[in-house]
Structures are given as structure tokens and as C-alpha cells.
Scaffold this motif. Structure first.
Motif, PDB file in Angstrom:
ATOM      1  N   PHE A 263      15.730 -33.963 -38.290  1.00 23.99           N
ATOM      2  CA  PHE A 263      14.974 -33.642 -39.505  1.00 23.99           C
ATOM      3  C   PHE A 263      15.821 -32.683 -40.352  1.00 23.99           C
ATOM      4  O   PHE A 263      15.395 -31.576 -40.691  1.00 23.99           O
ATOM      5  CB  PHE A 263      13.616 -33.017 -39.162  1.00 23.99           C
ATOM      6  CG  PHE A 263      12.809 -33.814 -38.176  1.00 23.99           C
ATOM      7  CD1 PHE A 263      11.970 -34.837 -38.603  1.00 23.99           C
ATOM      8  CD2 PHE A 263      12.899 -33.564 -36.804  1.00 23.99           C
ATOM      9  CE1 PHE A 263      11.224 -35.573 -37.692  1.00 23.99           C
ATOM     10  CE2 PHE A 263      12.165 -34.293 -35.897  1.00 23.99           C
ATOM     11  CZ  PHE A 263      11.318 -35.307 -36.329  1.00 23.99           C
ATOM     12  N   GLY A 265      17.082 -32.676 -43.459  1.00 26.23           N
ATOM     13  CA  GLY A 265      16.953 -32.424 -44.893  1.00 26.23           C
ATOM     14  C   GLY A 265      18.302 -32.545 -45.582  1.00 26.23           C
ATOM     15  O   GLY A 265      19.071 -33.479 -45.328  1.00 26.23           O
ATOM     16  N   GLU A 284      18.297 -37.660 -40.494  1.00 33.82           N
ATOM     17  CA  GLU A 284      17.344 -37.480 -41.599  1.00 33.82           C
ATOM     18  C   GLU A 284      16.966 -38.863 -42.123  1.00 33.82           C
ATOM     19  O   GLU A 284      17.806 -39.753 -42.206  1.00 33.82           O
ATOM     20  CB  GLU A 284      17.990 -36.619 -42.692  1.00 33.82           C
ATOM     21  CG  GLU A 284      17.284 -36.565 -44.019  1.00 33.82           C
ATOM     22  CD  GLU A 284      15.866 -36.000 -43.984  1.00 33.82           C
ATOM     23  OE1 GLU A 284      15.636 -34.943 -43.376  1.00 33.82           O
ATOM     24  OE2 GLU A 284      14.973 -36.666 -44.561  1.00 33.82           O
ATOM     25  N   GLU A 285      15.672 -39.029 -42.493  1.00 30.59           N
ATOM     26  CA  GLU A 285      15.224 -40.361 -42.933  1.00 30.59           C
ATOM     27  C   GLU A 285      15.209 -40.545 -44.452  1.00 30.59           C
ATOM     28  O   GLU A 285      15.186 -41.678 -44.938  1.00 30.59           O
ATOM     29  CB  GLU A 285      13.822 -40.673 -42.388  1.00 30.59           C
ATOM     30  CG  GLU A 285      12.722 -39.890 -43.071  1.00 30.59           C
ATOM     31  CD  GLU A 285      11.347 -40.511 -42.913  1.00 30.59           C
ATOM     32  OE1 GLU A 285      11.200 -41.534 -42.224  1.00 30.59           O
ATOM     33  OE2 GLU A 285      10.401 -39.955 -43.492  1.00 30.59           O
ATOM     34  N   ALA A 310      13.819 -40.188 -37.017  1.00 28.85           N
ATOM     35  CA  ALA A 310      14.264 -39.452 -35.829  1.00 28.85           C
ATOM     36  C   ALA A 310      13.889 -40.216 -34.565  1.00 28.85           C
ATOM     37  O   ALA A 310      14.707 -40.341 -33.639  1.00 28.85           O
ATOM     38  CB  ALA A 310      13.639 -38.064 -35.825  1.00 28.85           C
ATOM     39  N   GLU A 311      12.665 -40.768 -34.544  1.00 27.45           N
ATOM     40  CA  GLU A 311      12.209 -41.412 -33.314  1.00 27.45           C
ATOM     41  C   GLU A 311      13.087 -42.610 -32.949  1.00 27.45           C
ATOM     42  O   GLU A 311      13.264 -42.936 -31.776  1.00 27.45           O
ATOM     43  CB  GLU A 311      10.724 -41.797 -33.401  1.00 27.45           C
ATOM     44  CG  GLU A 311      10.243 -42.471 -34.666  1.00 27.45           C
ATOM     45  CD  GLU A 311      10.003 -41.533 -35.863  1.00 27.45           C
ATOM     46  OE1 GLU A 311      10.427 -40.369 -35.833  1.00 27.45           O
ATOM     47  OE2 GLU A 311       9.426 -42.014 -36.847  1.00 27.45           O
ATOM     48  N   ASP A 330      13.206 -29.689 -36.795  1.00 26.47           N
ATOM     49  CA  ASP A 330      12.484 -29.061 -37.916  1.00 26.47           C
ATOM     50  C   ASP A 330      11.671 -30.120 -38.650  1.00 26.47           C
ATOM     51  O   ASP A 330      11.973 -30.482 -39.793  1.00 26.47           O
ATOM     52  CB  ASP A 330      13.519 -28.405 -38.850  1.00 26.47           C
ATOM     53  CG  ASP A 330      12.870 -27.659 -40.015  1.00 26.47           C
ATOM     54  OD1 ASP A 330      11.643 -27.487 -40.018  1.00 26.47           O
ATOM     55  OD2 ASP A 330      13.616 -27.241 -40.920  1.00 26.47           O
TER      56      ASP A 330
HETATM   57  C1  LIG Z   1      10.578 -29.428 -42.959  1.00 31.24           C
HETATM   58  S1  LIG Z   1      11.824 -30.430 -43.618  1.00 31.24           S
HETATM   59  C2  LIG Z   1      13.246 -29.688 -42.879  1.00 31.24           C
HETATM   60  C3  LIG Z   1      14.536 -29.917 -43.599  1.00 31.24           C
HETATM   61  C4  LIG Z   1      15.704 -29.036 -43.201  1.00 31.24           C
HETATM   62  N1  LIG Z   1      15.805 -28.818 -41.789  1.00 31.24           N
HETATM   63  C5  LIG Z   1      15.683 -27.718 -43.949  1.00 31.24           C
HETATM   64  O1  LIG Z   1      15.475 -26.675 -43.319  1.00 31.24           O
HETATM   65  O2  LIG Z   1      15.848 -27.721 -45.175  1.00 31.24           O
HETATM   66  C6  LIG Z   1      11.557 -31.919 -42.737  1.00 31.24           C
HETATM   67  C7  LIG Z   1      12.541 -33.015 -43.040  1.00 31.24           C
HETATM   68  O3  LIG Z   1      12.272 -34.110 -42.166  1.00 31.24           O
HETATM   69  C8  LIG Z   1      12.438 -35.326 -42.857  1.00 31.24           C
HETATM   70  N2  LIG Z   1      11.669 -36.333 -42.095  1.00 31.24           N
HETATM   71  C9  LIG Z   1      10.331 -36.551 -42.128  1.00 31.24           C
HETATM   72  N3  LIG Z   1       9.999 -37.490 -41.210  1.00 31.24           N
HETATM   73  C10 LIG Z   1      11.140 -37.864 -40.594  1.00 31.24           C
HETATM   74  C11 LIG Z   1      11.445 -38.787 -39.552  1.00 31.24           C
HETATM   75  N4  LIG Z   1      10.482 -39.509 -38.965  1.00 31.24           N
HETATM   76  N5  LIG Z   1      12.717 -38.913 -39.162  1.00 31.24           N
HETATM   77  C12 LIG Z   1      13.712 -38.177 -39.751  1.00 31.24           C
HETATM   78  N6  LIG Z   1      13.489 -37.292 -40.755  1.00 31.24           N
HETATM   79  C13 LIG Z   1      12.208 -37.123 -41.163  1.00 31.24           C
HETATM   80  C14 LIG Z   1      11.965 -35.032 -44.269  1.00 31.24           C
HETATM   81  O4  LIG Z   1      12.513 -35.946 -45.185  1.00 31.24           O
HETATM   82  C15 LIG Z   1      12.479 -33.597 -44.453  1.00 31.24           C
HETATM   83  O5  LIG Z   1      13.771 -33.597 -45.010  1.00 31.24           O
END
Ligand SMILES: C[S@@+](CC[C@H](N)C(=O)[O-])C[C@H]1O[C@@H](n2cnc3c(N)ncnc32)[C@H](O)[C@@H]1O
Length: 403
Positions: A263, A265, A284-285, A310-311, A330
Motif C-alpha cells: 500500500f 501510495g 500499490e494498486e 496487494a492481495e 499501510d
Molecule cells: C493510507 S494510503 C498509504 C499510502 C502511503 N503508504 C503513504 O503513506 O503515503 C493507502 C494506499 O493503499 C492503496 N490501496 C488501496 N487498496 C489497495 C490494494 N488492495 N492493493 C494495493 N494498494 C491499495 C491506495 O491507493 C493508497 O495509495
């Protein structure tokens, strides 16, 4: 106290007295009726006794509006914003900031206790150095050219002249744009770390201020990050700095060489860890966030970026036999899907550093990892969103010895 025109002003509503002893999920103070059913009272504080007018009796809970404060909390303060109570944005402005921290500590500890984890491992929350004018990002609703938010009751629009949570540059733009936005129903304003880093979306036909900028530049840990309009970035820059320091220390403490940043970002954690470890894998998705991360990783040869859920990506990493020392996780508010948690555990990191903005999903996911052989070392809440009911927390789990 009761908002004019709110549902509480309807004739025929019943009046109750209630002891408030907790907070509901939306930040309303909460008491119980004789059957143990929650009664939510907006504007109350745990520890207070209030008289309130019921405006909704639901199957699961009752909602009431305070009409008299029978025993005020010693932690009650005058909410400085004239919109407090009308607006959805803040729920705790009427609570002294030290008490807000105690409430947030209890929110995290209670969620851990509810799933059978040790509440004592929750540390005292880190107060924000700047509890006002901290938000670098605002999403306004626009009606008849005016910018505002949507009212708590009846979801009606109200104009916002200034917001005490927003950075001064956002309030200055708000004043400039007020009454002039006849071409849109939404306006997204973001300000970055440099003074001139501003993005107003959508692009407007106004000559001034300039609008339609596709990204802003942020600075964290001494590094610049491009953040596009749809991509996530923490709203409180000073607290994000502290979070990065805590995360970096937790990762490096175990001598990690390969780190997973799930995750990821726009790649903040991955980029800031890259100088300290041999290899980082960022997952990241979101397409725009991945494009930003790719740009932000320029010059870093030891970061691999994987676009996808992620999954799915983490499961593929398990199948490929990828070895990692630390998993940094995160996720969004809902937490990790079970498949993502399964894959994290299957990757067998020595340490998991879990960053969360929702104590409920955090507790659920920590419980799932403890059940699979991890020990919870500590949880550090951070006041990332002062005057609101939201709380950020960093949790550290270590693989149990011999597992
Ligand atoms: C809370 S943010 C954290 C971003 C980064 N770690 C930061 O601190 O700026 C959550 C991130 O997870 C991504 N996300 C949401 N669902 C996801 C998934 N199933 N797989 C991968 N990334 C995902 C969102 O697009 C977002 O960028």
C-alpha cells in the motif's frame, strides 16, 4: 446547542436524560438506554450528563440532540469555530486538546481489548505540534458558485468562509474563489510543501487563480515527492514527518535488508527507506499513485515497484519465493483483506510495521497476525487529525521466537 432546522427541532419528539460514557463511531458522545442500546448525542463529552431530545429511534441505536448540559465535563472548552456542530469535519473541538488525546488513546486501547489483545501496549498518543491550520488538502462542495461543506443533519449545503483545520493558503484561496465557481459542483484544493505548490481541481475558466495543476510537490524526510490529484498523501505534514521517523526506526531496528512497502501510495516510505536497506519492494494498486511513485523513485536503483492489488501481488511474491525481512503495511481505512494478511504471514517477515487510520480494522488485523505466530510489541497513536475523531497509529509485531 440544537441546530435550527435540524431534526431535533421537530414537535412531538421525546426528551430524555442520559449519562454519556463513550464515543460512537462518528464521534458523537454515547450513553445507553435501559436495554443497553446506544444513545448518540452530538456535542456531548464522555463523563457528562445531558438532557436531550430524541429525533430518531432506530432498531440498533437512538440519536438525540442535546438541549441542556446537566453535568458538564471539566474538559469542555468553547469550540472556536462558529460552524462547529453544523459541520461534519470536526467532532471534538469542544474538548480540551489534552483530553482529545486521552480519548484517542482509549479508542485504540479499547479496540485492542475488544479482540483480546493487551491494551497496555498502546503508548500515549503523540500530540500534533500544530493542532490548527494543519490540513494540506480540502474537498469543497460547490453550490450556486459558493464553496462549502454538507451539513450534518439533512445533508444540506452550507457555505464555509474559513476552516480552522485548513492551511492558511487554502483559506486564502477559499476567500478568492468564494462566489465565483459557477462551472462546477466540487472543488479540490491541495497545497504542497513549497509556498507555490498549489493544485485546484477541476480546471476553471477564471484567469486568477491558476487552476487545473495536475500535481503538487510535497517534502518529507528531506526528499521531494510528486503527488497527483487522485493520489493519497497524509494531510498533516508535521505529523507525517514524525510518522516517517518512527517507521524508519522500527524497520531499521531489526537490521532489515529487504523491505516490503505494501500500500505504498506515491512511494514515501519506500523512497525514504531505500538509502538504509539493500532492497525495497513497493506495491500499490492506483495507477496515478504508481506513476508518481515511479517518478519519485528516480535515481533509486534498489526499489522495485509492482502495480496491482496487494492481495494478488503479495500472493505472487509468496509463489515466487520472495524473501523479506520486514513488511510495512499501510492500508486504507478498511484494513487488509484476509488474502493480503495470509500472504504477509506466508512471506514470514521478522517484523511487521502496520500503519493504520482506523483502530477497528487495525485491531482486527493485529489479532489475525497474533493468531498466526506474531507477537504485538507496541502501538503508537499519533494525532494526525486534531479536533476530529480520527486517529492514526503505528503498530509493530515481531515473529515469535522459534516460529
Ligand atoms: C493510507 S494510503 C498509504 C499510502 C502511503 N503508504 C503513504 O503513506 O503515503 C493507502 C494506499 O493503499 C492503496 N490501496 C488501496 N487498496 C489497495 C490494494 N488492495 N492493493 C494495493 N494498494 C491499495 C491506495 O491507493 C493508497 O495509495
Amino acid at each position: 446547542m440544537a441546530e435550527p432546522g435540524s431534526p431535533a427541532a421537530h414537535a412531538g419528539d421525546d426528551i430524555i436524560e442520559v449519562e454519556l460514557d463513550g464515543l460512537g463511531p462518528r464521534g458523537d458522545a454515547c450513553g445507553r438506554d435501559d436495554d443497553g442500546k446506544p444513545i448518540y448525542v452530538a456535542g456531548g463529552i464522555p463523563g457528562e450528563r445531558v438532557r436531550a431530545r430524541v429525533y430518531k429511534r432506530g432498531r440498533i441505536s437512538t440519536s438525540a440532540e442535546m438541549i441542556a448540559l446537566l453535568r458538564p465535563s471539566p474538559h469542555r472548552v468553547e469550540a472556536p469555530c462558529p460552524l462547529f456542530g453544523h459541520c461534519n469535519g470536526c467532532q471534538l473541538q469542544h474538548v480540551a486538546i489534552e483530553r482529545q488525546l486521552a480519548i484517542k488513546h482509549a479508542m485504540v486501547a479499547d479496540q485492542l481489548g475488544a479482540v483480546g489483545l493487551e491494551p497496555a501496549c498502546v503508548r500515549a498518543p503523540l500530540a500534533a505540534p500544530s493542532p490548527w491550520h494543519y490540513r494540506n488538502h480540502a474537498r469543497f462542495t460547490v453550490k450556486r458558485g459558493r464553496l462549502g461543506f454538507v451539513r450534518r443533519h439533512r445533508h444540506a449545503f452550507f457555505e464555509v468562509p474559513q476552516c480552522l483545520l485548513m492551511e492558511p493558503r487554502i483559506n486564502a484561496l477559499l476567500a478568492t474563489l468564494q462566489g465565483r465557481l459557477h462551472e462546477t459542483t466540487q472543488c479540490n484544493i491541495r497545497v504542497g510543501a513549497p509556498d507555490d505548490a498549489i493544485s485546484i481541481q477541476p480546471r476553471l475558466s477564471l484567469d486568477e487563480p491558476a487552476s487545473g495543476q495536475p500535481f503538487v510537490i510535497e517534502v518529507l524526510g528531506g526528499r521531494s515527492f510528486r503527488v497527483s490529484t487522485p493520489a493519497f498523501f497524509q494531510v498533516h505534514r508535521a505529523q507525517a514527518e514524525r510518522m516517517v521517523e518512527l517507521v524508519r526506526a522500527a524497520v531499521l531496528e531489526v537490521g532489515a535488508t529487504v523491505v516490503l512497502d505494501a500500500f505504498a501510495g506515491v512511494g514515501t516510505f519506500a523512497a525514504l527507506l531505500a538509502a538504509h536497506v539493500e532492497h525495497v519492494i513497493a506495491v500499490e494498486e492506483s495507477g496515478p499513485a504508481v506513476r508518481d511513485a515511479s517518478y519519485n523513485f528516480g535515481g533509486l536503483s534498489n526499489v522495485a515497484l509492482r502495480l496491482g492489488k496487494a492481495e494478488q501481488v503479495l500472493r505472487a511474491m509468496v509463489d515466487e519465493g520472495t524473501a523479506i525481512d520486514v513488511a510495512l503495511v499501510d492500508p486504507p481505512r478498511a484494513g487488509c483483506l484476509p488474502d493480503a494478511l495470509d500472504a504477509i504471514v506466508a512471506l514470514r517477515p521478522r517484523r511487521v510495521v502496520y500503519v493504520s487510520c482506523d483502530p477497528g480494522s487495525l485491531a482486527r488485523d493485529l489479532r489475525a497476525m497474533v493468531d498466526r505466530g506474531y507477537a504485538l510489541s507496541w502501538v503508537q497513536p499519533l494525532d494526525m487529525f486534531p479536533h476530529t475523531v480520527h486517529v492514526e497509529a503505528i503498530a509493530v509485531l515481531d515473529r515469535a521466537a522459534g516460529d
